[in-house]
Design a protein around this motif. Structure first.
Motif, PDB file in Angstrom:
ATOM      1  N   GLY A  43      42.431   5.735 -15.201  1.00  0.00           N
ATOM      2  CA  GLY A  43      42.459   4.384 -15.723  1.00  0.00           C
ATOM      3  C   GLY A  43      41.227   3.606 -15.301  1.00  0.00           C
ATOM      4  N   LEU A  44      41.212   2.325 -15.665  1.00  0.00           N
ATOM      5  CA  LEU A  44      40.078   1.471 -15.335  1.00  0.00           C
ATOM      6  C   LEU A  44      40.364   0.707 -14.048  1.00  0.00           C
ATOM      7  CD1 LEU A  44      39.686   2.028 -18.420  1.00  0.00           C
ATOM      8  CD2 LEU A  44      38.606  -0.221 -18.536  1.00  0.00           C
ATOM      9  N   GLN A  45      39.313   0.539 -13.249  1.00  0.00           N
ATOM     10  CA  GLN A  45      39.421  -0.193 -11.996  1.00  0.00           C
ATOM     11  C   GLN A  45      38.518  -1.412 -12.069  1.00  0.00           C
ATOM     12  OE1 GLN A  45      38.028   2.026  -8.599  1.00  0.00           O
ATOM     13  NE2 GLN A  45      38.685   0.496  -7.132  1.00  0.00           N
ATOM     14  N   LEU A  46      39.027  -2.559 -11.664  1.00  0.00           N
ATOM     15  CA  LEU A  46      38.251  -3.784 -11.715  1.00  0.00           C
ATOM     16  C   LEU A  46      37.141  -3.760 -10.666  1.00  0.00           C
ATOM     17  CD1 LEU A  46      37.970  -6.672 -12.912  1.00  0.00           C
ATOM     18  CD2 LEU A  46      39.470  -7.438 -11.051  1.00  0.00           C
ATOM     19  N   LEU A  47      35.893  -3.980 -11.122  1.00  0.00           N
ATOM     20  CA  LEU A  47      34.756  -4.087 -10.213  1.00  0.00           C
ATOM     21  C   LEU A  47      34.540  -5.528  -9.771  1.00  0.00           C
ATOM     22  CD1 LEU A  47      31.864  -1.922 -11.727  1.00  0.00           C
ATOM     23  CD2 LEU A  47      33.001  -1.579  -9.533  1.00  0.00           C
ATOM     24  N   LEU A  48      34.545  -6.427 -10.736  1.00  0.00           N
ATOM     25  CA  LEU A  48      34.333  -7.840 -10.445  1.00  0.00           C
ATOM     26  C   LEU A  48      34.706  -8.671 -11.656  1.00  0.00           C
ATOM     27  CD1 LEU A  48      31.512  -8.424 -12.136  1.00  0.00           C
ATOM     28  CD2 LEU A  48      30.473  -7.389 -10.122  1.00  0.00           C
ATOM     29  N   VAL A  57      28.343 -13.151  -8.985  1.00  0.00           N
ATOM     30  CA  VAL A  57      29.643 -12.637  -8.557  1.00  0.00           C
ATOM     31  C   VAL A  57      29.449 -11.302  -7.861  1.00  0.00           C
ATOM     32  CG1 VAL A  57      31.928 -11.922  -9.310  1.00  0.00           C
ATOM     33  CG2 VAL A  57      30.734 -13.751 -10.531  1.00  0.00           C
ATOM     34  N   LYS A  58      30.043 -11.176  -6.687  1.00  0.00           N
ATOM     35  CA  LYS A  58      29.960  -9.914  -5.953  1.00  0.00           C
ATOM     36  C   LYS A  58      31.270  -9.151  -6.111  1.00  0.00           C
ATOM     37  CE  LYS A  58      26.595 -11.582  -2.600  1.00  0.00           C
ATOM     38  NZ  LYS A  58      25.496 -10.817  -3.245  1.00  0.00           N
ATOM     39  N   GLY A  59      31.143  -7.830  -6.270  1.00  0.00           N
ATOM     40  CA  GLY A  59      32.324  -7.014  -6.456  1.00  0.00           C
ATOM     41  C   GLY A  59      32.412  -5.902  -5.429  1.00  0.00           C
ATOM     42  N   ILE A  60      33.182  -4.907  -5.774  1.00  0.00           N
ATOM     43  CA  ILE A  60      33.376  -3.787  -4.859  1.00  0.00           C
ATOM     44  C   ILE A  60      32.232  -2.790  -4.984  1.00  0.00           C
ATOM     45  CG2 ILE A  60      35.877  -4.041  -4.909  1.00  0.00           C
ATOM     46  CD1 ILE A  60      35.951  -1.615  -6.804  1.00  0.00           C
ATOM     47  N   ASN A  61      32.098  -1.945  -3.983  1.00  0.00           N
ATOM     48  CA  ASN A  61      31.116  -0.850  -3.996  1.00  0.00           C
ATOM     49  C   ASN A  61      29.667  -1.317  -4.129  1.00  0.00           C
ATOM     50  OD1 ASN A  61      33.391   0.764  -3.890  1.00  0.00           O
ATOM     51  ND2 ASN A  61      33.360   1.232  -6.066  1.00  0.00           N
ATOM     52  N   GLY A  62      29.378  -2.554  -3.715  1.00  0.00           N
ATOM     53  CA  GLY A  62      28.008  -3.054  -3.728  1.00  0.00           C
ATOM     54  C   GLY A  62      27.514  -3.575  -5.060  1.00  0.00           C
ATOM     55  N   PHE A  63      28.357  -3.647  -6.048  1.00  0.00           N
ATOM     56  CA  PHE A  63      27.967  -4.163  -7.355  1.00  0.00           C
ATOM     57  C   PHE A  63      28.034  -5.690  -7.389  1.00  0.00           C
ATOM     58  CE2 PHE A  63      27.331  -0.550 -10.076  1.00  0.00           C
ATOM     59  CZ  PHE A  63      28.018   0.475  -9.451  1.00  0.00           C
ATOM     60  N   LEU A  76      25.379  -6.183 -15.022  1.00  0.00           N
ATOM     61  CA  LEU A  76      25.875  -5.599 -13.765  1.00  0.00           C
ATOM     62  C   LEU A  76      24.719  -4.913 -13.041  1.00  0.00           C
ATOM     63  CD1 LEU A  76      28.507  -4.880 -12.105  1.00  0.00           C
ATOM     64  CD2 LEU A  76      28.452  -2.686 -13.332  1.00  0.00           C
ATOM     65  N   THR A  77      24.594  -5.162 -11.741  1.00  0.00           N
ATOM     66  CA  THR A  77      23.522  -4.543 -10.974  1.00  0.00           C
ATOM     67  C   THR A  77      24.035  -4.002  -9.652  1.00  0.00           C
ATOM     68  OG1 THR A  77      22.921  -6.629  -9.911  1.00  0.00           O
ATOM     69  CG2 THR A  77      21.752  -6.068 -11.941  1.00  0.00           C
ATOM     70  N   LYS A  78      23.263  -3.036  -9.134  1.00  0.00           N
ATOM     71  CA  LYS A  78      23.480  -2.516  -7.790  1.00  0.00           C
ATOM     72  C   LYS A  78      22.107  -2.102  -7.271  1.00  0.00           C
ATOM     73  CE  LYS A  78      26.040   0.796  -4.972  1.00  0.00           C
ATOM     74  NZ  LYS A  78      27.098   1.835  -4.917  1.00  0.00           N
ATOM     75  N   PRO A  79      21.722  -2.561  -6.086  1.00  0.00           N
ATOM     76  CA  PRO A  79      20.352  -2.321  -5.606  1.00  0.00           C
ATOM     77  C   PRO A  79      20.004  -0.843  -5.447  1.00  0.00           C
ATOM     78  CG  PRO A  79      21.431  -4.031  -4.307  1.00  0.00           C
ATOM     79  CD  PRO A  79      22.484  -3.421  -5.159  1.00  0.00           C
ATOM     80  N   SER A  80      20.963  -0.043  -5.032  1.00  0.00           N
ATOM     81  CA  SER A  80      20.656   1.353  -4.713  1.00  0.00           C
ATOM     82  C   SER A  80      21.787   2.249  -5.188  1.00  0.00           C
ATOM     83  CB  SER A  80      20.459   1.498  -3.200  1.00  0.00           C
ATOM     84  OG  SER A  80      20.229   2.846  -2.847  1.00  0.00           O
TER      85      SER A  80
END
Lengths: 112, 112
Positions: A43-48, A57-63, A76-80
Motif C-alpha cells: 500500500g501507500l505510506q504517507l511521506l508528508l 514541510v518536513k516528512g519521514i526518511n529525510g524528505f 519533493l526533495t531529499k539531499p542525499s
C-alpha cells in the motif's frame, strides 16, 4: 476540480545525490497536498503533507517539500539519496468529499 | 496495532464471475475509499463512503459495487460487468477531521 501532474514517470539518481521529484497542482480552493511512497506490492505510506502554515514541510526518511503558490508546485526533495529510497512516489491533492486525487506516479531508481 | 487489513492479497477470477475484496479497519475511521491502480495511471477512485449505510460513486464505478453496513468494513465486489478487472486494488480510510489516508496493503486481482 482538483488535479496534480507529476513530471517524469521515471527518475534515476546516484546514491548520495539530490532527489527531486516534481509535482504541479491545480485547485480552485487552497489546496491540501500530499506525497506518498509505495514499495512493490504494498500500500501507500504517507511521506508528508501540506495543509496550512509553513510552506516548507518536513516528512519521514529525510524528505521535504515546499509549497509554492505562485508556481502551483509541491516538489519533493531529499539531499542525499539512499538505496532504500527506490520506490514509486505519488503526489496527491485533496478535493471535495475528502477525496484524494493522485498523480500518475514517479518511479525513483537509485544507482550505486 | 490499529490498521487496515485487505484480503486476500492475491485473487484469481474466471471470466463471468463476481468476486468480493475485503477491507476491514480498526482505526475507528469514519471515511473509507476504494482505489484501483494500473501501471502508469496512478490511483483512480472507485467508490467512497463517509458514514455507515451511505456511499458514493467515484470516477470509475461501473462494474463495481460496495456496501457499508458496519463502520469497520467496506467490501468491494467486482462484477462480471467490469470488462478489465485485472489490477491492484487499494482500500484506504480517514478519520473525521483528518487530512490524509491510511492505506491497506492491497489486493492483486487477476482474471484467468
Amino acid at each position: 476540480a482538483q488535479s496534480v501532474t507529476q513530471l517524469g514517470s521515471h527518475v534515476s539518481v546516484s546514491e548520495g545525490a539530490l532527489v527531486l521529484l516534481r509535482c504541479n497542482y491545480s485547485s480552485s480552493v487552497p489546496p491540501y497536498l500530499f506525497w506518498y511512497v509505495q514499495y512493490p506490492n504494498q500500500g501507500l505510506q504517507l511521506l508528508l503533507k501540506y495543509t496550512t502554515g509553513a510552506t516548507l514541510v518536513k516528512g519521514i526518511n529525510g524528505f521535504e517539500a515546499e509549497f509554492k503558490k505562485s508556481e502551483t508546485s509541491f516538489h519533493l526533495t531529499k539531499p542525499s539519496a539512499h538505496m532504500s529510497d527506490a520506490a514509486e512516489y505519488f503526489c496527491a491533492v485533496r478535493g471535495g468529499g475528502n477525496k484524494l486525487t493522485f498523480g500518475t506516479g514517479t518511479q525513483l531508481k537509485v544507482e550505486l | 496495532d490499529g490498521g487496515i487489513t485487505q484480503s486476500p492479497k492475491y485473487l484469481f477470477r474466471k471470466e463471468g464471475q463476481n468476486v468480493t475484496l475485503s477491507c476491514e479497519q480498526n482505526l475507528n475511521h469514519d471515511a473509507m475509499y476504494w482505489y484501483r491502480q494500473d501501471p502508469g495511471q496512478g490511483l483512480r477512485l472507485i467508490y467512497y463512503s463517509q458514514i455507515v449505510n451511505d456511499f458514493q460513486k467515484g470516477d470509475i464505478a461501473e462494474g463495481y459495487s460496495v456496501s457499508r453496513e458496519k463502520k469497520e468494513s467496506f467490501p468491494l465486489t467486482v462484477t462480471s460487468a467490469q470488462k478489465n478487472p485485472t489490477a491492484f486494488y487499494l482500500c484506504a480510510s480517514m478519520r473525521a477531521g483528518g487530512y490524509g489516508y491510511t492505506f491497506g496493503s492491497g489486493t492483486r486481482l487477476t482474471v484467468v
